[in-house]
Design a protein around this motif. Sequence first.
Motif, short mmCIF file in Angstrom:
data_model
loop_
_atom_site.label_atom_id
_atom_site.label_comp_id
_atom_site.label_asym_id
_atom_site.label_seq_id
_atom_site.Cartn_x
_atom_site.Cartn_y
_atom_site.Cartn_z
N PHE A 199 1.30 11.03 5.69
CA PHE A 199 1.94 9.78 5.90
C PHE A 199 1.59 8.87 6.92
O PHE A 199 1.25 9.44 7.89
CB PHE A 199 3.69 10.30 5.70
CG PHE A 199 3.87 11.36 4.77
CD1 PHE A 199 4.46 10.79 3.59
CD2 PHE A 199 3.91 12.60 4.81
CE1 PHE A 199 4.77 11.25 2.43
CE2 PHE A 199 4.24 13.43 3.86
CZ PHE A 199 4.67 12.60 2.50
N GLN A 200 2.13 7.74 6.81
CA GLN A 200 1.89 6.61 7.62
C GLN A 200 2.33 7.12 9.16
O GLN A 200 1.64 6.78 9.86
CB GLN A 200 2.51 5.41 7.38
CG GLN A 200 1.74 4.20 7.84
CD GLN A 200 2.14 2.93 7.38
OE1 GLN A 200 2.76 2.70 6.31
NE2 GLN A 200 1.65 1.88 7.88
N ASP A 201 3.36 7.82 9.14
CA ASP A 201 3.92 8.13 10.40
C ASP A 201 3.89 9.62 10.42
O ASP A 201 4.75 10.34 11.20
CB ASP A 201 5.59 7.87 10.59
CG ASP A 201 6.34 8.31 9.10
OD1 ASP A 201 5.78 8.94 8.13
OD2 ASP A 201 7.64 7.97 9.34
N ALA A 213 -3.77 9.16 1.66
CA ALA A 213 -3.67 8.91 3.11
C ALA A 213 -3.33 7.77 3.35
O ALA A 213 -3.93 6.68 3.06
CB ALA A 213 -5.16 9.42 3.48
N ASP A 214 -2.05 7.65 3.94
CA ASP A 214 -1.63 6.17 4.25
C ASP A 214 -1.95 5.80 5.80
O ASP A 214 -1.54 6.57 6.65
CB ASP A 214 -0.02 6.30 4.16
CG ASP A 214 0.44 4.77 3.91
OD1 ASP A 214 -0.40 3.94 4.24
OD2 ASP A 214 1.68 4.59 3.27
N GLU A 215 -2.73 4.91 5.83
CA GLU A 215 -3.26 4.45 7.11
C GLU A 215 -3.67 5.60 8.17
O GLU A 215 -3.36 5.87 9.20
CB GLU A 215 -2.02 3.67 8.02
CG GLU A 215 -1.56 2.54 7.10
CD GLU A 215 -2.31 1.37 7.54
OE1 GLU A 215 -3.41 1.35 8.10
OE2 GLU A 215 -1.89 0.18 6.75
N LYS A 219 0.91 -1.10 0.02
CA LYS A 219 0.01 -0.16 0.08
C LYS A 219 0.88 1.47 0.06
O LYS A 219 0.75 2.15 -0.81
CB LYS A 219 -0.83 0.10 1.39
CG LYS A 219 -1.88 -1.30 1.38
CD LYS A 219 -2.76 -1.07 2.43
CE LYS A 219 -2.03 -1.28 3.93
NZ LYS A 219 -1.15 -2.41 4.16
N SER A 220 1.77 1.21 0.91
CA SER A 220 2.66 2.61 1.00
C SER A 220 3.54 2.79 -0.32
O SER A 220 3.78 3.85 -0.88
CB SER A 220 3.76 2.48 2.26
OG SER A 220 2.95 2.48 3.38
N THR A 221 3.72 1.52 -1.02
CA THR A 221 4.76 1.53 -2.31
C THR A 221 3.63 2.19 -3.24
O THR A 221 4.32 3.05 -3.98
CB THR A 221 4.78 0.15 -2.59
OG1 THR A 221 5.58 -0.59 -1.68
CG2 THR A 221 5.87 -0.02 -3.90
MG LIG Z 1 2.44 0.97 4.68
#
Ligand SMILES: [Mg+2]
Lengths: 297, 239
Positions: B77-79, B153-155, B33-35
């Motif tokens: 971002f996820q983070d 939107a990542d997670e 997913k992040s990729t």
């Molecule tokens: Mg990810």
Amino acid sequence: MRLQFFLKEATRSIRRNAAPNLAALATVVVTLVVVGVFIPIVQATQGAANSVRSRVLVDVYMVTSAGRGADARVQRELQAIPHVKRVVFESKQQAFAQQRAQDPAAYALLSSNPLPDTFHVYPDNPANVLAIRSAITPTGPGGTTRMLDRAIASVSNHTDDTKKLLEVTNLVTITAALLAALLTVASILLIANTIRLSLYARRREVEVMKLVGATDWFIRWPFVLEGTIVGASGALLAIAVLAATKIALLDPLAGHWTLIAAPRTIPFVSLVGVLVAAGVGVSALGSGLSLRRFLRV
Amino acid sequence: MRYPSGDTGLNQATFQVDREEFVFLVGSTGSGKSTVMRLLIKELEPSEGTIRVAGKDLTRIGRRRVPLYRRNIGVVFQDFKLLPNRTVHDNVAYALQVTGGTRKEIRAKVPDILRLTGLSTKLHNYPDQLSGGEQQRVAIARAFVNHPPLLLADEPTGNRDPDTSIDIMRLLYRINRTGTTVLVASHDHVMVDRMRRRVLELSRGRIVRDEATGLYARDETTREFAQRLRSTGQRPDTV
Ligand SMILES: [Mg+2]
Ligand SMILES: Nc1ncnc2c1ncn2[C@@H]1O[C@H](COP(=O)(O)OP(=O)(O)OP(=O)(O)O)[C@@H](O)[C@H]1O
């Protein structure tokens, strides 16, 4: 707006990286003070050397009893020597008048003139001064030196002094250049190190900037500015140190010590320009170095 | 898409997202997913295949134009990637500042987006003085402050309690309704089901499911959607 943003980011970074920034600042100050001291010194010694070089000559002192006939004969003989450009005669009266003008008190005590008639012998080229000297004082068969003419009492020249002065000048110039080069390299490396640390401290900012679409130069500018601020402040501090030294130490001495008063050294205003340019140049190089290596934009 | 280390990020994942769509990207951890997100903002280059965004082939965008391209995409971002030593306001304003926004723009846009994300009262807090859900909303505010046509939107609801997740989804939905295309990576199945939006499922880098769950935003049935997908499905990834 942009400049303001860059400045704000740069000063923020300087505050957060106070220690490495101070180290870089101190190095820049030392470097520029050394450069600022050596530029006039090198110039003064070179100026002195040049003026001495242009005054290379052989002085021929006549015996005090020499009359006009002997003077005329010796003058002809001297002019016949190869490489002699000019022979200037200075009579004992002229010499006495000149010396008395320089030091009236001492000469007022003298009842008679102790000075001999003198010929100043100028070579066509300073390099030939030794040849001329040995022509005036040829070495005899027994290894003894005698004079070209009985009426010549002694010969002096400034070649030994000249040689020494030229050596000293070269030494001063080379030492100054080496020291300046060494310190400049140290400054560049310390600025580079500062910028590297600041890049590290601000890696999150850099990452976010990249990801939200800041251009490469937008990312670089605050770091370049940070280096420049350090370099320029270093230059200003160095100038303050030099100015204080000049006012407190050199100016009062200048009346007594002609080397300092030598008019051929760089004017202070130009020196300021040179130092600021050097400070900014050094910091630009230092930050450029780090940005190239560590900021992959 | 293969990482230099040899790990497979994505494997022949072909899909298309239309303008103003709201799409979920689901899949277990490590499914890619992040990729997808990182490929879309050109943080990574695909080792094979093409990616088109707004009709433009991403490999055709030169290094110098990448920043300008990225300004059209908001990313959560996820983070989060919030800046810990800046306040909520400054974090959001930062995205405008570094892309050449004027002070006037910042004064106009930042309070607006903070109101939209419900952060008006936390303006002067630092990220570590916020709850996880609030931090996420700051990340969303920063991503959307420029009103980009595409929001990734990542997670955004990772590990949040249901109420917080619902709040964030509603926020994303509102953003979608302003005309922004939204792509949300998530492994929160309950939430994804409840939202009833199109779902792309990834598994070990492959697309294994692409369907609109339940009622679609444009009242499109699953069959109609599938038909449309068949007619354009062989095209490379397009938004
Ligand atoms: Mg990810
Ligand atoms: N920088 C990298 N170098 C090498 N392999 C990577 C890198 N980033 C991700 N991968 C690999 O690519 C695959 C897909 O990773 P990705 O981050 O896209 O997963 P994800 O679906 O986002 O997972 P999660 O739900 O945990 O966030 C994983 O197998 C991962 O190990």
